[in-house]
Design a protein around this motif. Structure first.
Motif, PDB file in Angstrom:
ATOM      1  N   ASP A  15       0.528  -1.405  -0.104  1.00 44.09           N
ATOM      2  CA  ASP A  15       0.160   0.170   0.032  1.00 44.09           C
ATOM      3  C   ASP A  15       0.211   1.123  -0.065  1.00 44.09           C
ATOM      4  O   ASP A  15       0.179   2.277   0.375  1.00 44.09           O
ATOM      5  CB  ASP A  15      -0.622   0.061   1.143  1.00 44.09           C
ATOM      6  CG  ASP A  15      -0.328  -0.699   2.910  1.00 44.09           C
ATOM      7  OD1 ASP A  15       1.109  -0.354   2.540  1.00 44.09           O
ATOM      8  OD2 ASP A  15      -0.782  -0.614   3.662  1.00 44.09           O
ATOM      9  N   GLN A  16       2.394   1.097  -0.305  1.00 41.09           N
ATOM     10  CA  GLN A  16       2.407   2.106  -0.371  1.00 41.09           C
ATOM     11  C   GLN A  16       3.383   2.629  -2.011  1.00 41.09           C
ATOM     12  O   GLN A  16       3.485   1.616  -2.957  1.00 41.09           O
ATOM     13  CB  GLN A  16       4.336   1.988   0.374  1.00 41.09           C
ATOM     14  CG  GLN A  16       3.935   1.852   2.084  1.00 41.09           C
ATOM     15  CD  GLN A  16       5.135   1.712   2.753  1.00 41.09           C
ATOM     16  OE1 GLN A  16       6.158   2.185   2.569  1.00 41.09           O
ATOM     17  NE2 GLN A  16       4.768   1.064   4.024  1.00 41.09           N
ATOM     18  N   VAL A  17       3.023   4.110  -1.913  1.00 39.30           N
ATOM     19  CA  VAL A  17       3.874   4.094  -3.063  1.00 39.30           C
ATOM     20  C   VAL A  17       4.890   3.947  -4.081  1.00 39.30           C
ATOM     21  O   VAL A  17       5.981   3.682  -5.058  1.00 39.30           O
ATOM     22  CB  VAL A  17       3.828   5.297  -3.517  1.00 39.30           C
ATOM     23  CG1 VAL A  17       4.043   6.214  -5.151  1.00 39.30           C
ATOM     24  CG2 VAL A  17       2.646   5.838  -3.468  1.00 39.30           C
ATOM     25  N   SER A  18       6.384   3.569  -2.479  1.00 40.30           N
ATOM     26  CA  SER A  18       7.953   3.184  -3.167  1.00 40.30           C
ATOM     27  C   SER A  18       7.765   2.609  -1.847  1.00 40.30           C
ATOM     28  O   SER A  18       8.650   3.176  -0.877  1.00 40.30           O
ATOM     29  CB  SER A  18       8.553   4.503  -2.950  1.00 40.30           C
ATOM     30  OG  SER A  18       9.878   4.499  -2.724  1.00 40.30           O
ATOM     31  N   PRO A  19       7.677   1.470  -2.191  1.00 40.03           N
ATOM     32  CA  PRO A  19       7.975   0.323  -0.662  1.00 40.03           C
ATOM     33  C   PRO A  19       9.792  -0.001  -1.160  1.00 40.03           C
ATOM     34  O   PRO A  19      10.002   0.188  -1.725  1.00 40.03           O
ATOM     35  CB  PRO A  19       7.544  -0.891  -1.298  1.00 40.03           C
ATOM     36  CG  PRO A  19       6.892  -0.692  -2.467  1.00 40.03           C
ATOM     37  CD  PRO A  19       6.746   0.425  -2.909  1.00 40.03           C
ATOM     38  N   ASP A  20      10.162  -0.408   0.239  1.00 35.41           N
ATOM     39  CA  ASP A  20      11.526  -0.454   0.279  1.00 35.41           C
ATOM     40  C   ASP A  20      12.102  -1.936   0.306  1.00 35.41           C
ATOM     41  O   ASP A  20      11.621  -3.157   1.002  1.00 35.41           O
ATOM     42  CB  ASP A  20      12.410   0.564   1.566  1.00 35.41           C
ATOM     43  CG  ASP A  20      11.997   2.181   0.827  1.00 35.41           C
ATOM     44  OD1 ASP A  20      12.121   2.190  -0.165  1.00 35.41           O
ATOM     45  OD2 ASP A  20      11.956   2.552   1.596  1.00 35.41           O
ATOM     46  N   PHE A  21      13.779  -2.180   0.408  1.00 37.62           N
ATOM     47  CA  PHE A  21      13.978  -3.608   0.692  1.00 37.62           C
ATOM     48  C   PHE A  21      14.828  -3.139   1.664  1.00 37.62           C
ATOM     49  O   PHE A  21      15.507  -2.658   1.561  1.00 37.62           O
ATOM     50  CB  PHE A  21      15.162  -4.379  -1.174  1.00 37.62           C
ATOM     51  CG  PHE A  21      14.083  -4.809  -2.046  1.00 37.62           C
ATOM     52  CD1 PHE A  21      13.428  -6.376  -1.356  1.00 37.62           C
ATOM     53  CD2 PHE A  21      13.773  -4.224  -3.411  1.00 37.62           C
ATOM     54  CE1 PHE A  21      12.908  -6.693  -2.672  1.00 37.62           C
ATOM     55  CE2 PHE A  21      13.023  -4.375  -3.756  1.00 37.62           C
ATOM     56  CZ  PHE A  21      12.904  -5.532  -4.467  1.00 37.62           C
ATOM     57  N   GLU A  22      14.972  -4.444   2.503  1.00 37.36           N
ATOM     58  CA  GLU A  22      15.700  -5.064   3.000  1.00 37.36           C
ATOM     59  C   GLU A  22      16.693  -6.138   3.191  1.00 37.36           C
ATOM     60  O   GLU A  22      16.283  -6.846   3.579  1.00 37.36           O
ATOM     61  CB  GLU A  22      15.413  -4.580   4.171  1.00 37.36           C
ATOM     62  CG  GLU A  22      14.329  -3.273   5.148  1.00 37.36           C
ATOM     63  CD  GLU A  22      13.721  -3.679   7.084  1.00 37.36           C
ATOM     64  OE1 GLU A  22      14.137  -4.397   7.392  1.00 37.36           O
ATOM     65  OE2 GLU A  22      13.029  -2.240   6.524  1.00 37.36           O
ATOM     66  N   CYS A  64      23.331  -6.297  -4.460  1.00 37.98           N
ATOM     67  CA  CYS A  64      21.957  -6.735  -5.021  1.00 37.98           C
ATOM     68  C   CYS A  64      22.225  -6.016  -6.530  1.00 37.98           C
ATOM     69  O   CYS A  64      21.855  -4.981  -6.803  1.00 37.98           O
ATOM     70  CB  CYS A  64      21.524  -6.291  -3.807  1.00 37.98           C
ATOM     71  SG  CYS A  64      21.648  -6.724  -2.326  1.00 37.98           S
ATOM     72  N   GLU A  65      21.313  -6.550  -7.310  1.00 41.16           N
ATOM     73  CA  GLU A  65      20.001  -6.330  -8.214  1.00 41.16           C
ATOM     74  C   GLU A  65      18.980  -6.761  -8.287  1.00 41.16           C
ATOM     75  O   GLU A  65      18.374  -7.556  -7.833  1.00 41.16           O
ATOM     76  CB  GLU A  65      20.824  -6.964 -10.064  1.00 41.16           C
ATOM     77  CG  GLU A  65      22.346  -6.829 -10.027  1.00 41.16           C
ATOM     78  CD  GLU A  65      23.399  -7.800 -10.469  1.00 41.16           C
ATOM     79  OE1 GLU A  65      22.425  -8.182 -11.846  1.00 41.16           O
ATOM     80  OE2 GLU A  65      24.312  -7.405 -10.654  1.00 41.16           O
ATOM     81  N   VAL A  66      18.085  -5.419  -8.802  1.00 41.94           N
ATOM     82  CA  VAL A  66      16.635  -5.513  -8.829  1.00 41.94           C
ATOM     83  C   VAL A  66      16.053  -5.314  -9.956  1.00 41.94           C
ATOM     84  O   VAL A  66      16.232  -4.634 -10.095  1.00 41.94           O
ATOM     85  CB  VAL A  66      15.926  -4.579  -7.549  1.00 41.94           C
ATOM     86  CG1 VAL A  66      14.534  -5.091  -7.336  1.00 41.94           C
ATOM     87  CG2 VAL A  66      16.747  -5.047  -6.329  1.00 41.94           C
ATOM     88  N   ASN A  83      19.343  -1.274  -8.487  1.00 40.01           N
ATOM     89  CA  ASN A  83      20.209  -1.961  -7.530  1.00 40.01           C
ATOM     90  C   ASN A  83      18.744  -1.259  -6.177  1.00 40.01           C
ATOM     91  O   ASN A  83      18.089  -0.788  -6.659  1.00 40.01           O
ATOM     92  CB  ASN A  83      21.286  -1.367  -6.916  1.00 40.01           C
ATOM     93  CG  ASN A  83      21.905   0.068  -6.777  1.00 40.01           C
ATOM     94  OD1 ASN A  83      20.828   0.496  -7.185  1.00 40.01           O
ATOM     95  ND2 ASN A  83      23.298   0.945  -7.374  1.00 40.01           N
ATOM     96  N   THR A  84      19.768  -1.789  -5.320  1.00 43.56           N
ATOM     97  CA  THR A  84      17.992  -1.567  -4.048  1.00 43.56           C
ATOM     98  C   THR A  84      18.790   0.113  -3.704  1.00 43.56           C
ATOM     99  O   THR A  84      17.484   0.238  -3.389  1.00 43.56           O
ATOM    100  CB  THR A  84      18.724  -2.176  -3.092  1.00 43.56           C
ATOM    101  OG1 THR A  84      19.831  -1.715  -2.211  1.00 43.56           O
ATOM    102  CG2 THR A  84      18.413  -3.270  -2.843  1.00 43.56           C
ATOM    103  N   ASP A  85      18.833   0.594  -3.027  1.00 46.43           N
ATOM    104  CA  ASP A  85      20.009   1.944  -3.307  1.00 46.43           C
ATOM    105  C   ASP A  85      19.240   2.743  -4.263  1.00 46.43           C
ATOM    106  O   ASP A  85      17.959   3.819  -3.677  1.00 46.43           O
ATOM    107  CB  ASP A  85      21.414   2.310  -3.466  1.00 46.43           C
ATOM    108  CG  ASP A  85      21.797   1.469  -2.762  1.00 46.43           C
ATOM    109  OD1 ASP A  85      21.649   1.309  -0.914  1.00 46.43           O
ATOM    110  OD2 ASP A  85      23.427   1.644  -2.756  1.00 46.43           O
TER     111      ASP A  85
END
Length: 755
Positions: free
Chosen positions: A409-416, A424-426, A440-442
């Motif tokens: 439900d967020q416009v900009s969710p994050d990875f941890e 990391c590659e996304v 990348n995650t950043d």
């Protein structure tokens, strides 16, 4: 033969006369040798074969002559004399030379070797030098030496001499002829043999002289030279041999002549004659030996060079074989050592490989929007021998994306990612497999989804090799493949839960994923949503006569719909009663009395909210003198009861504010905005000024004395815009709905503070 010479020698002739006679003969011999040697060079194959058979015996005779010539000898009365020139090949074979070695043979052989060496050191005759002259000079020298030796011998020699024997073979490698041994003193038998030989010689000398050119030379050295020396040297040798035969024939003729006139020569003279003959033979043999040595020298040099080359090749081949054998042995030893080292290394590697267990794999956890992710595959390489050899662990748990249980439900969710420090590659794709994000995650932390829907994400965490030399680390990657649903619900709220009549309520909506403006469903008139600093905002005006109670509005934004409720409260409006129509306030401009020019402008508005940060202020500089306020109703002719209950008909309600102003009073802009209309509309409207403040909010001023701004001009709050007359009508509208301007000017409308 000696006895015959003694009988033929003149009695009055002395030894000196004989020597002179011999010298004259020696001087005449070289010329004859040149002619006879040429004839001797023409050797037929048959004579050459016979010569080879007689070579051994002749060589033995030459050895004896060498010995006798080199050393001064004593008189040997019983010596058997055998010379090659006096006999042909058949006689040489039938008369073997005795092989008995007399006393002092070793000394004689040594002397012969020295004489041969001396002869080799003498200059060799060349083709350019005349053979006759040099040979004659050599014979003269030899004859002189012999005469001197003979004189010495006559003085010193003793009556007895040892019998002459054949000498051992010389260094010239000539095979010695086998001769019969005869060590007994020679007596009467020797004399008989000599006489027989003399008779045979006299019989054959005449025949040999006639057939000198056709017969084969009896000199063994001539036959040898014909086989071994070049043609020119062979001719010279054969001439000398022929000359020797002629000399012997002449001597025989002379001896026969003297035999008739003189008595037998003494033994001394016979010995001297024999020695002279030997000397001549020796000289010829020495010349032939020198020529043969010179001819054979190049061949010997070539043979020696060939032998040396062969020896060098053999030594080189031997060295190469030794090196090859050594290298082969060393290679075998090295291969054995390498084999054992490899065996040990393989055992060590196997042990290390077995100890590289899965416990050494990295333990990484990942979460997205607060939800824990499950890995779908991994491939890790555990070091066994540093970074050179590693054991690989790989597995795939699922080839399809694992769905997340909860909606994002967020416009900009994050990875941890834990632990951190990995690369990391996304990659994110939408329902149509279109890539919406890759990085990348950043960088993903700054990404915002533009629409709700179903998405698929792939997270790959890499563990790279260490940059520190010698640091062995686990390398590889782990993958998370999952799907999720984005259902971002923008925030929707009201500025308040209740609102009074004639006021404003604001509806704020957060940013939507697709950036589209929200929509509103309500019974109240509104200008719609406008872009605000924090999303979207809609200013909803409440008419002065809006029924009180609960109002519902439905807001749709970003695919989400929400219904909001608020309460409309009644405002305390004033009313006035008059007895006549003339008492009512003038000019009056009602809600439905808008001029056409103004009504057209109400549906147009700037998108930007102009009053942000400054709000609104009172546009009049002096104290307000309100003649007719917003919401005030004017009645004419009501009864007292109607007045008490505020009921009745025939009244009119003001939707603006009528102010009493002083003529020439300045009017300022209540807030920032843009001039939409600045025109004299005539009648009760007079000079009319319309200002757009954005978001559907407008300020309208009627009945002005003078307007100082033009259409399209941007206004700043507090800027002088016009001059007032005695009465000024001020009005504010949101969209087409008028609201109480006094609440806005006085800051009592909180809704307009949401921007």
């Amino acid at each position: 033969m000696q006895e015959d010479k003694k009988r033929t020698t003149p009695p009055g002739e002395s030894s000196g006369a004989r020597r002179r006679r011999n010298r004259k003969k020696a001087a005449a011999r070289p010329a004859q040798k040149g002619e006879k040697v040429g004839a001797a060079a023409e050797v037929t194959p048959a004579s050459a074969a016979q010569t080879e058979e007689t070579a051994p015996s002749t060589a033995a005779q030459q050895a004896v002559l060498d010995t006798e010539t080199a050393v001064p000898t004593q008189e040997v009365p019983q010596k058997e004399e055998v010379t090659a020139p006096q006999h042909d090949t058949a006689q040489a074979e039938s008369e073997p030379v005795p092989e008995t070695v007399p006393a002092g043979a070793e000394e004689t052989a040594t002397t012969a070797e020295k004489a041969a060496e001396t002869a080799e050191e003498e200059p060799v005759l060349t083709a350019e030098q005349p053979a006759d002259t040099e040979a004659a000079a050599q014979h003269e020298t030899v004859a002189a030496e012999e005469n001197t030796e003979e004189e010495k011998v006559l003085e010193e020699e003793s009556p007895a001499e040892e019998p002459e024997t054949a000498n051992a073979p010389s260094d010239s490698e000539m095979p010695a002829a086998e001769q019969p041994e005869d060590n007994e003193p020679q007596g009467q038998d020797t004399e008989e043999k000599t006489e027989a030989t003399t008779e045979e010689t006299l019989e054959k000398e005449t025949a040999e002289a006639d057939a000198a050119e056709k017969s084969e030379p009896e000199e063994p050295s001539s036959e040898k030279s014909a086989e071994t020396v070049p043609a020119e040297e062979a001719e010279t040798v054969q001439e000398e041999a022929t000359e020797q035969q002629d000399d012997q024939s002449e001597e025989s003729d002379a001896d026969e002549t003297e035999a008739d006139e003189e008595e037998l020569l003494p033994e001394e003279d016979e010995k001297r004659l024999s020695d002279l003959t030997r000397t001549v033979q020796l000289s010829v043999e020495q010349i032939m030996a020198q020529v043969s040595d010179e001819t054979a020298a190049p061949e010997n040099v070539e043979d020696s060079e060939t032998e040396e080359a062969d020896e060098t090749d053999e030594e080189t081949d031997g060295l190469v074989d030794q090196m090859r054998n050594g290298l082969s042995g060393m290679a075998k030893w090295l291969l054995l050592v390498v084999f054992f080292v490899l065996v040990i290394a393989c055992c060590g590697v196997a042990w290390l490989y077995r100890n590289a267990t899965p416990d050494m794999l990295p333990q990484i956890t990942a979460s997205f929007d607060g939800q824990t992710l499950e890995p779908t595959a991994y491939k890790w390489k555990v070091p066994v021998i540093g970074n050179v050899f590693k054991r690989t662990y790989a597995d795939t748990f699922s080839s399809t994306a694992l769905p997340l249980p909860e909606t994002v439900d967020q416009v900009s969710p994050d990875f941890e990612i834990s632990p951190s420090g990995y690369r990391c590659e996304v990659t994110v794709t939408d329902a149509n497999d279109a890539v919406v994000f890759e990085g990348n995650t950043d960088s993903f932390s700054e990404f915002q989804f533009t629409a709700n829907g179903t998405y698929t994400a792939k997270l790959v965490v890499h563990s790279d090799a260490s940059s520190v030399p010698g640091d062995a680390t686990v390398t590889g990657s782990e993958t998370w493949l999952f799907s999720f649903t984005v259902g971002v619900r923008p925030s929707m709220r009201l500025s308040s839960t209740s609102v009074s009549q004639g006021s404003v309520i604001a509806i704020s909506v957060g940013d939507t994923l697709d950036g589209s403006a929200p929509t509103l469903e309500t019974q109240l008139e509104n200008a719609g949503f406008y872009k605000a600093n924090t999303g979207w905002v809609c200013y909803l005006p409440i008419p002065w006569n809006e029924p009180t109670g609960t109002q519902k509005v439905t807001v749709t934004a970003g695919g989400c719909t929400e219904t909001l409720e608020f309460t409309v409260e009644a405002a305390e409006w004033e009313y006035k009663d008059y007895y006549s129509q003339s008492q009512r306030v003038s000019p009056y401009i009602g809600a439905n009395d808008l001029p056409t020019a103004v009504e057209k402008l109400l549906t147009e508005s700037e998108a930007d909210i102009a009053w942000t940060g400054s709000n609104f202020v009172q546009p009049f500089l002096n104290t307000l003198d309100v003649k007719l306020g917003y919401g005030t109703t004017e009645y004419v002719g009501r009864s007292y009861s109607e007045r008490d209950s505020n009921t009745g008909a025939g009244g009119r309600t003001a939707t603006n504010t009528v102010l009493t102003t002083k003529s020439g009073e300045l009017l300022i802009a209540p807030a920032n905005g843009t001039v939409l209309l600045a025109k004299d509309l005539g009648g009760d409207y007079g000079y009319t000024l319309v200002i757009d403040h954005g978001a559907g909010v407008k300020s309208i001023f009627y009945n002005l004395q003078k307007i100082d701004v033009k259409v399209g001009e941007s206004l700043k709050q507090g800027q002088t815009i016009a001059t007032c007359g005695s009465t000024t009508v001020a009005e504010m509208r949101i969209g087409t709905v008028p609201i109480d301007p006094l609440q806005v000017w006085r800051g009592q409308c909180n809704a307009l503070k949401y921007y």
